[in-house]
Design a protein around this motif. Sequence first.
Motif, PDB file in Angstrom:
ATOM      1  N   HIS A  39       0.833  -1.199   0.000  1.00 40.09           N
ATOM      2  CA  HIS A  39       0.000   0.000   0.000  1.00 40.09           C
ATOM      3  C   HIS A  39       0.873   1.256   0.000  1.00 40.09           C
ATOM      4  CE1 HIS A  39      -3.104  -2.878   0.733  1.00 40.09           C
ATOM      5  NE2 HIS A  39      -2.645  -3.179   1.940  1.00 40.09           N
ATOM      6  N   THR A  40       0.329   2.332  -0.500  1.00 38.62           N
ATOM      7  CA  THR A  40       1.078   3.596  -0.596  1.00 38.62           C
ATOM      8  C   THR A  40       0.265   4.704   0.072  1.00 38.62           C
ATOM      9  OG1 THR A  40       0.098   3.971  -2.789  1.00 38.62           O
ATOM     10  CG2 THR A  40       2.254   2.924  -2.714  1.00 38.62           C
ATOM     11  N   ASN A  41       0.016   4.538   1.359  1.00 42.70           N
ATOM     12  CA  ASN A  41      -0.869   5.470   2.060  1.00 42.70           C
ATOM     13  C   ASN A  41      -0.133   6.580   2.804  1.00 42.70           C
ATOM     14  OD1 ASN A  41       0.154   3.454   3.752  1.00 42.70           O
ATOM     15  ND2 ASN A  41      -1.476   3.737   5.241  1.00 42.70           N
ATOM     16  N   CYS A  42       1.168   6.739   2.567  1.00 41.18           N
ATOM     17  CA  CYS A  42       1.887   7.882   3.145  1.00 41.18           C
ATOM     18  C   CYS A  42       3.021   8.269   2.197  1.00 41.18           C
ATOM     19  CB  CYS A  42       2.403   7.568   4.550  1.00 41.18           C
ATOM     20  SG  CYS A  42       3.684   6.316   4.605  1.00 41.18           S
ATOM     21  N   LYS A  43       3.646   9.401   2.442  1.00 38.73           N
ATOM     22  CA  LYS A  43       4.619   9.970   1.514  1.00 38.73           C
ATOM     23  C   LYS A  43       5.782   9.035   1.235  1.00 38.73           C
ATOM     24  CE  LYS A  43       3.596  14.784   2.771  1.00 38.73           C
ATOM     25  NZ  LYS A  43       4.152  16.036   3.354  1.00 38.73           N
ATOM     26  N   VAL A  44       6.371   8.471   2.266  1.00 39.54           N
ATOM     27  CA  VAL A  44       7.539   7.616   2.081  1.00 39.54           C
ATOM     28  C   VAL A  44       7.182   6.371   1.272  1.00 39.54           C
ATOM     29  CG1 VAL A  44       9.245   6.187   3.272  1.00 39.54           C
ATOM     30  CG2 VAL A  44       8.668   8.453   4.171  1.00 39.54           C
ATOM     31  N   LEU A  45       6.047   5.764   1.582  1.00 44.36           N
ATOM     32  CA  LEU A  45       5.646   4.556   0.879  1.00 44.36           C
ATOM     33  C   LEU A  45       5.323   4.824  -0.585  1.00 44.36           C
ATOM     34  CD1 LEU A  45       3.437   2.758   3.564  1.00 44.36           C
ATOM     35  CD2 LEU A  45       5.848   2.397   3.023  1.00 44.36           C
ATOM     36  N   ARG A  46       4.871   6.028  -0.891  1.00 44.87           N
ATOM     37  CA  ARG A  46       4.565   6.349  -2.285  1.00 44.87           C
ATOM     38  C   ARG A  46       5.829   6.407  -3.147  1.00 44.87           C
ATOM     39  NH1 ARG A  46       0.214   9.350  -0.010  1.00 44.87           N
ATOM     40  NH2 ARG A  46       1.481  11.235   0.293  1.00 44.87           N
ATOM     41  N   ASP A  47       6.977   6.590  -2.535  1.00 43.70           N
ATOM     42  CA  ASP A  47       8.248   6.554  -3.259  1.00 43.70           C
ATOM     43  C   ASP A  47       8.856   5.161  -3.270  1.00 43.70           C
ATOM     44  OD1 ASP A  47       8.325   9.193  -4.041  1.00 43.70           O
ATOM     45  OD2 ASP A  47       9.392   9.868  -2.260  1.00 43.70           O
ATOM     46  N   ILE A  48       8.747   4.451  -2.141  1.00 43.54           N
ATOM     47  CA  ILE A  48       9.454   3.178  -1.987  1.00 43.54           C
ATOM     48  C   ILE A  48       8.717   2.012  -2.628  1.00 43.54           C
ATOM     49  CG2 ILE A  48      10.222   1.473  -0.287  1.00 43.54           C
ATOM     50  CD1 ILE A  48      10.928   3.804   1.551  1.00 43.54           C
ATOM     51  N   ILE A  49       7.430   1.866  -2.372  1.00 36.31           N
ATOM     52  CA  ILE A  49       6.694   0.687  -2.815  1.00 36.31           C
ATOM     53  C   ILE A  49       6.646   0.551  -4.338  1.00 36.31           C
ATOM     54  CG2 ILE A  49       4.489  -0.512  -2.753  1.00 36.31           C
ATOM     55  CD1 ILE A  49       6.074  -0.588  -0.138  1.00 36.31           C
ATOM     56  N   PRO A  50       6.338   1.620  -5.090  1.00 38.18           N
ATOM     57  CA  PRO A  50       6.367   1.459  -6.553  1.00 38.18           C
ATOM     58  C   PRO A  50       7.729   0.994  -7.068  1.00 38.18           C
ATOM     59  CG  PRO A  50       5.210   3.476  -5.979  1.00 38.18           C
ATOM     60  CD  PRO A  50       5.830   2.962  -4.720  1.00 38.18           C
ATOM     61  N   ALA A  51       8.805   1.521  -6.500  1.00 39.52           N
ATOM     62  CA  ALA A  51      10.145   1.104  -6.925  1.00 39.52           C
ATOM     63  C   ALA A  51      10.358  -0.376  -6.656  1.00 39.52           C
ATOM     64  CB  ALA A  51      11.203   1.937  -6.205  1.00 39.52           C
ATOM     65  N   VAL A  52       9.891  -0.860  -5.505  1.00 37.54           N
ATOM     66  CA  VAL A  52      10.036  -2.275  -5.170  1.00 37.54           C
ATOM     67  C   VAL A  52       9.264  -3.147  -6.156  1.00 37.54           C
ATOM     68  CG1 VAL A  52       9.449  -4.031  -3.444  1.00 37.54           C
ATOM     69  CG2 VAL A  52      10.506  -1.883  -2.716  1.00 37.54           C
ATOM     70  N   VAL A  53       8.015  -2.772  -6.444  1.00 32.49           N
ATOM     71  CA  VAL A  53       7.178  -3.572  -7.348  1.00 32.49           C
ATOM     72  C   VAL A  53       7.739  -3.566  -8.765  1.00 32.49           C
ATOM     73  CG1 VAL A  53       4.895  -3.788  -8.395  1.00 32.49           C
ATOM     74  CG2 VAL A  53       5.107  -3.232  -5.966  1.00 32.49           C
ATOM     75  N   TYR A  54       8.058  -2.375  -9.285  1.00 35.12           N
ATOM     76  CA  TYR A  54       8.524  -2.277 -10.668  1.00 35.12           C
ATOM     77  C   TYR A  54       9.855  -2.992 -10.870  1.00 35.12           C
ATOM     78  CZ  TYR A  54       4.952   1.384 -11.031  1.00 35.12           C
ATOM     79  OH  TYR A  54       3.778   2.075 -11.011  1.00 35.12           O
ATOM     80  N   GLU A  55      10.793  -2.798  -9.942  1.00 29.88           N
ATOM     81  CA  GLU A  55      12.083  -3.453 -10.124  1.00 29.88           C
ATOM     82  C   GLU A  55      11.979  -4.955  -9.915  1.00 29.88           C
ATOM     83  OE1 GLU A  55      16.724  -3.290  -8.609  1.00 29.88           O
ATOM     84  OE2 GLU A  55      15.381  -1.645  -8.078  1.00 29.88           O
ATOM     85  N   SER A  56      11.090  -5.390  -9.016  1.00 27.44           N
ATOM     86  CA  SER A  56      10.883  -6.831  -8.845  1.00 27.44           C
ATOM     87  C   SER A  56      10.427  -7.463 -10.149  1.00 27.44           C
ATOM     88  CB  SER A  56       9.833  -7.080  -7.750  1.00 27.44           C
ATOM     89  OG  SER A  56      10.307  -6.695  -6.480  1.00 27.44           O
ATOM     90  N   LEU A  57       9.442  -6.848 -10.800  1.00 24.67           N
ATOM     91  CA  LEU A  57       8.940  -7.387 -12.057  1.00 24.67           C
ATOM     92  C   LEU A  57       9.984  -7.275 -13.165  1.00 24.67           C
ATOM     93  CD1 LEU A  57       5.281  -6.063 -11.856  1.00 24.67           C
ATOM     94  CD2 LEU A  57       6.036  -8.431 -11.630  1.00 24.67           C
TER      95      LEU A  57
END
Length: 552
Positions: A438-456
């Motif tokens: 989930h991306t429900n705060c500022k830090v997560l909105r930067d970190i989580i997409p990077a984790v998902v995209y680079e994982s794929l």
Amino acid sequence: MRYKGGLPSGRIFMVAGGRLVAGGEAEMALVPTKRKKNKNTNSRMQGSNQQQAGSSSADRAHSINSEVELDKAKSNENRTQGKACPQEEQPGKETPKVPMQPGPYFYISGSNGAGLVSIYCQSRGWQRIYDNMREDYALKWCEIKCRETYYHFKEGKQLLYQIPNNRVLTSKIGLLCCLREQERVMTKISRSSPSKLLKMEEFFPQTFRLDLKDERNAFFELCKGEQIWICKPSCSNRGRGIFLLKNPAAVNILQAKLRSTKEYLLSEKVPYKGPRARIVQRYIHQPLLLEGKKFDVRSYLLIACTAPYVLFFAQGYVRLTCVDYDAASDDLTVHLTNQYMQKKNSLYGQLKDETVWRMEHFNSYVNEKFRTSHGLPEDWVFTVFTKRMQQIVLQCFLAAKHKLDCKLGYFDLIGCDFLIDENFKVWLLEMNANPALHTNCKVLRDIIPAVVYESLDLVLEVFNKRLKGQSILPLETLCHFVLLYHEDAADLGQKQPSKPRTGLCTGQFPQPRADSTNHFGQSPATVLKKSSKKIRCFRKKRCLVAQKGLSS
């Protein structure tokens, strides 16, 4: 795009009978996929031999927000382990349209990370399908595992998120059993030669199983003093079902309850009655605090390939509580740091962005507050702590490796939670399947997409190289993650991976076309460039900081 090329040249691919087939291989009529009638759609099928090309303008106009809302609405699907998963339906009366464009196709169930995965796939020109029974998918991302998901899987031809039996690593009892078995083997081996593995007591809190009589009795005999223990269900997540045993009286109440009722004998996940799967673990009652608050660190283990095993590690973020730590408090939001639990605190709405720190922030804080007083090296977070996390994660994987199902196309992203005590000793709390994205705060909105995209990115690169018999190393898409384990290199003592095993890597995984247009009306390359520019800069900065620290 880093991936070039498309479908094999000289071959026409089409959907026939629910499968992706090559038109030049055999003469067969194109059978259109049946769809439910849609009142808002004017176009109709004009016969079984006529194929519609492209999607409607309404499909191309889908926005990111509508995609995420759609995924949220579908999250109430059958969530029972091992039971059949029904075909997904869109909210409301309308049924999702069957894509008329050629694949690759992708399928998503559940809401966790669905929006990000959908954006990633659509940016590559892939088409989303909503029927879990279809067999012509290229990528399937399922939050909940069910029989249909794995029954239709074609090894070496498709990608499938979550290893079927990952519970041997991601459930509390599964991980405990694997580590204990590893410890017994390590004890025997160490008699003849010193072992490089850590002892369990060095990173894993003392743990007992309440579903085994001997261990249950041993625990009750041990708990005589004023000690704090934490009781957890084996397969739950987000802090559900967790409670503390803070004194002998609480332990006695639990013991009496287990003796007088059969609550612990009931289990919804097995067809027979057995002791409820729970563990009790020694509570780390003197944790390191950040500004007076308890915290833990969420990191990631990416199993990008299982044939051979290729593993990556990535730091994630720091999770803090809303209020100051008090070991005597009965409020679980003081003791459990995950976002699901912190949302129950009345201060969460006001302090939401303060409950998550970047690793850079954490590193700076440790340098300023603890480096001198505790004699720590500079950038302890990016050197000693990071190396210890990697060592623990790899050891846990090696303990479970021989039990995991391995087929070319399986991949997994696992959340690893670490706690640091006031002596800067690192403890592994647990490993979680399907970690929160989930991306429900500022830090997560930067970190989580990077984790998902680079994982794929990494999963696709390793998979395609494996299919072609190419060397997996070097990796073009590697940035934020760190290569943790490469089975071929480890077994053969070399950096070059072996060629695919005969008969395993048949088929050709569909590659996206460079000039294809997605639902946003832009080419995949354009979408990725715009959406990932900030993320790539952020990744590069983190990589430089980490490399600088590790080389010191």
